[in-house]
Design an enzyme around this catalytic site. Structure first.
Site, PDB file in Angstrom:
ATOM      1  N   ASP A 180       0.904  -1.146   0.000  1.00  0.00           N
ATOM      2  CA  ASP A 180       0.000   0.000   0.000  1.00  0.00           C
ATOM      3  C   ASP A 180       0.938   1.190   0.000  1.00  0.00           C
ATOM      4  O   ASP A 180       1.570   1.482   1.028  1.00  0.00           O
ATOM      5  CB  ASP A 180      -0.885   0.022   1.252  1.00  0.00           C
ATOM      6  N   HIS A 181       1.065   1.868  -1.136  1.00  0.00           N
ATOM      7  CA  HIS A 181       2.163   2.835  -1.230  1.00  0.00           C
ATOM      8  C   HIS A 181       1.978   4.009  -0.264  1.00  0.00           C
ATOM      9  O   HIS A 181       2.936   4.690   0.056  1.00  0.00           O
ATOM     10  CB  HIS A 181       2.402   3.286  -2.677  1.00  0.00           C
ATOM     11  N   HIS A 243      -5.746   2.785   0.831  1.00  0.00           N
ATOM     12  CA  HIS A 243      -4.894   3.858   1.366  1.00  0.00           C
ATOM     13  C   HIS A 243      -5.543   4.609   2.529  1.00  0.00           C
ATOM     14  O   HIS A 243      -4.923   4.830   3.567  1.00  0.00           O
ATOM     15  CB  HIS A 243      -4.567   4.876   0.265  1.00  0.00           C
TER      16      HIS A 243
HETATM   17  O1  LIG Z   1      -3.240   3.894  -5.753  1.00  0.00           O
HETATM   18  C1  LIG Z   1      -3.541   4.913  -6.329  1.00  0.00           C
HETATM   19  O2  LIG Z   1      -3.000   6.086  -5.905  1.00  0.00           O
HETATM   20  C2  LIG Z   1      -2.948   7.203  -6.766  1.00  0.00           C
HETATM   21  C3  LIG Z   1      -2.710   8.414  -5.869  1.00  0.00           C
HETATM   22  O3  LIG Z   1      -1.472   8.268  -5.228  1.00  0.00           O
HETATM   23  P1  LIG Z   1      -0.713   9.526  -4.645  1.00  0.00           P
HETATM   24  O4  LIG Z   1       0.490   8.957  -4.009  1.00  0.00           O
HETATM   25  O5  LIG Z   1      -0.417  10.426  -5.822  1.00  0.00           O
HETATM   26  O6  LIG Z   1      -1.660  10.191  -3.694  1.00  0.00           O
HETATM   27  C4  LIG Z   1      -4.211   7.388  -7.570  1.00  0.00           C
HETATM   28  O7  LIG Z   1      -4.004   8.386  -8.556  1.00  0.00           O
HETATM   29  C5  LIG Z   1      -4.575   6.099  -8.250  1.00  0.00           C
HETATM   30  O8  LIG Z   1      -5.831   6.248  -8.906  1.00  0.00           O
HETATM   31  C6  LIG Z   1      -4.658   4.965  -7.261  1.00  0.00           C
HETATM   32  O9  LIG Z   1      -4.794   3.736  -7.963  1.00  0.00           O
END
Ligand SMILES: O=C1O[C@H](COP(=O)(O)O)[C@@H](O)[C@H](O)[C@H]1O
Ligand SMILES: NC(=O)C1=CN([C@@H]2O[C@H](COP(=O)(O)OP(=O)(O)OC[C@H]3O[C@@H](n4cnc5c(N)ncnc54)[C@H](OP(=O)(O)O)[C@@H]3O)[C@@H](O)[C@H]2O)C=CC1
Length: 490
Positions: A180-181, A243
């Site tokens: 989960d980044h 997230h």
């Molecule tokens: O996992 C995802 O995250 C991105 C947003 O990531 P961020 O680090 O830029 O906040 C999102 O654009 C994407 O749709 C989603 O799959």
């Protein structure tokens, strides 16, 4: 939680190595970790995908990706060449047992048999079980192997369970690293630091002092090249189930016994399990969903979601849920979880609104204290406090702010989340990855909402691209006495 030293030698095998994620995030992350000295000289990156490419052709693509996606200040021609020497490529359909597995074996056999192997599945999750089965069939899964699973882990509880079961047939749970980044964002980890390293916050972190918590992740982008995926997903599955519920669990968890992986994950899963269910018949009052229509961003016209898609769709690009956590600490405190595509600006933040002072000294002029944890961009925090308005004749109050940055002390850029996570998988350090029970608890909570939305039991609102969201969301939050951060008096 800090593991900043160089890792042991490793072979990183990426399935989906020609894809967008590998090019935009994974290769730049590994390069940056080499740049800061965390990647040892013997380490190798072995890309695999079905596209028939020679090693040189793949390296040319990797070079272009680094050129396009590295920050200027991190580019170093000599270092890029040193990095590319580590890169190999094998044309391979991971799902087919009769494909080029011998070629992969030939590359892997160049390393000692006990070399750490990380298999990174940067492909559609439907392929995970078949790839795992082939890795097992050809004897590639050693005791020193780990597997990294990209999101989404399923589209509901049943499919998440099927994916987890499929991979668990071949890997032990302690070998499985579910990405989960958001957990890799240094600023998300700052939630733990702010809460538990500062008595001024830990002492007041409960229903006794907190009125509400807002968690927002808004983006200006639409669905870009990912419409096929996004239209089957929507904002709730794409951002909230994973997230934002992770961010919520860090905000709400009880103090873990220590910062070891399972202590933190136990504390987080307890929050997810304590989320008050939103039954299908309450979804219309406890959630808002919306789709953007045409609007304007930075002075330029932007098409609506349906125009971008070129089709009819009932997929939400904006979602809000009101969550309650049924524990004594959070009795009746609303948590508002919100995400949006094509919003006014890109911002991910947590807003903690404290209850107003009980003192009668200032009449009604005291406002709520507010802690803003800015996850991105302008990473930092702000604390809005009541101070005396020096221009007023009487004792009127106004909000004064204390702010701080989450910037590294040496002035360097905050590392991208994938940098930390990719090497934590090498280190076998799972604290910032999601355990199976967390994934399943998160799906269990969002599922009634997904069902109610699919059955049209809640209306679909609309908002102009480039706006903060639909009017319905303003009315929604006001029903529990709150306002969105952007609408609050600052
Ligand atoms: O996992 C995802 O995250 C991105 C947003 O990531 P961020 O680090 O830029 O906040 C999102 O654009 C994407 O749709 C989603 O799959
Ligand atoms: N892109 C992003 O920003 C994000 C992506 N993700 C997730 O990461 C994963 C990858 O996403 P993304 O890179 O965007 O997707 P892409 O469609 O760009 O890439 C998919 C990759 O998988 C490869 N592939 C497809 N089928 C097979 C197969 N049978 N065997 C081996 N390789 C195969 C493709 O190469 P080839 O056709 O040559 O086989 C390609 O390299 C997805 O699960 C996505 O949801 C998660 C968060 C963000």
């Amino acid at each position: 939680m800090a593991h900043s030293q160089q890792t042991a030698p490793f072979d990183y095998v990426i399935f989906g190595a020609t894809g967008d994620l590998t090019m935009r995030k994974l290769l730049p992350a590994l390069y940056n970790q080499l740049r800061v000295g965390h990647v040892p000289e013997e380490a190798r990156i072995i890309g695999t995908a079905r596209s028939s490419l020679s090693r040189d052709e793949y390296i040319a693509r990797a070079r272009e990706a680094l050129e396009n996606f590295l920050p200027e200040q991190h580019k170093n021609a000599e270092l890029i060449e040193r990095f590319l020497k580590k890169v190999h490529y094998v044309t391979l359909d991971g799902t087919k047992s009769d494909h080029n597995w011998d070629d992969l074996k030939a590359v892997l056999d160049q390393s000692p048999a006990d070399r750490i192997r990380v298999f990174y599945y940067s492909t559609a999750p439907q392929l995970f079980e078949a790839i795992s089965e082939n890795l097992h069939r050809f004897g590639f899964i050693t005791p020193q192997s780990r597997v990294v699973l990209e999101k989404p882990i399923g589209t509901d509880s049943a499919s998440a369970k099927a994916i987890n079961d499929g991979v668990s047939r071949f890997f032990e749970e302690n070998q499985i690293f579910r990405i989960d980044h958001y957990l890799g964002k240094e600023t998300v980890q700052d939630i733990i630091a702010l809460r538990f390293a500062n008595p001024i916050f830990s002492a007041v972190w409960s229903a006794e002092h907190i009125q509400s918590i807002q968690i927002t992740a808004a983006e200006t982008v639409g669905v870009e090249g990912r419409a096929a995926y996004y239209d089957t997903s929507g904002a709730l599955r794409d951002m909230i189930q994973n997230h934002l519920l992770q961010v919520l669990s860090l905000c709400a968890m009880e103090p873990p016994a220590d910062l070891e992986a399972d202590s933190v994950r136990d504390a987080k899963v307890n929050v997810l399990k304590a989320l008050r269910p939103i039954p299908e018949d309450k979804v219309a009052s406890e959630t808002v969903r919306a789709q953007y229509v045409k609007g304007e961003l930075k002075g330029k016209p932007v098409p609506g979601y349906l125009e971008e898609l070129g089709d009819e769709s009932h997929t939400e690009t904006y979602a809000v849920m009101r969550a309650y956590i049924d524990t004594p600490r959070w009795k009746d405190v609303p948590f508002y979880i919100r995400t949006a595509k094509r919003s006014t600006k890109k911002v991910s933040e947590v807003i903690v609104t404290f209850k107003k002072s009980a003192s009668s000294l200032f009449g009604t002029s005291a406002a709520s204290d507010r802690l803003v944890i800015r996850l991105q961009p302008d990473e930092g925090f702000g604390l809005a406090l009541n101070i005396k308005n020096p221009a007023a004749a009487g004792f009127d109050l106004q909000h004064g702010s204390m702010t701080g940055k989450f910037a590294p002390a040496d002035g360097s850029l905050i590392p991208d989340s994938y940098e930390r996570l990719m090497l934590d998988a090498v280190r076998g350090y799972p604290a910032l990855f999601i355990r199976r029970d967390e994934v399943e608890a998160a799906w269990a909570w969002v599922e009634p909402t997904l069902k109610a939305w699919a059955a049209n039991k809640a209306p679909m609102a609309h908002y102009a691209a480039g706006s903060y969201g639909p009017e319905e969301a303003r009315r929604f939050i006001a029903t529990t006495g709150d306002a969105w951060h952007e609408d609050m008096a600052h």
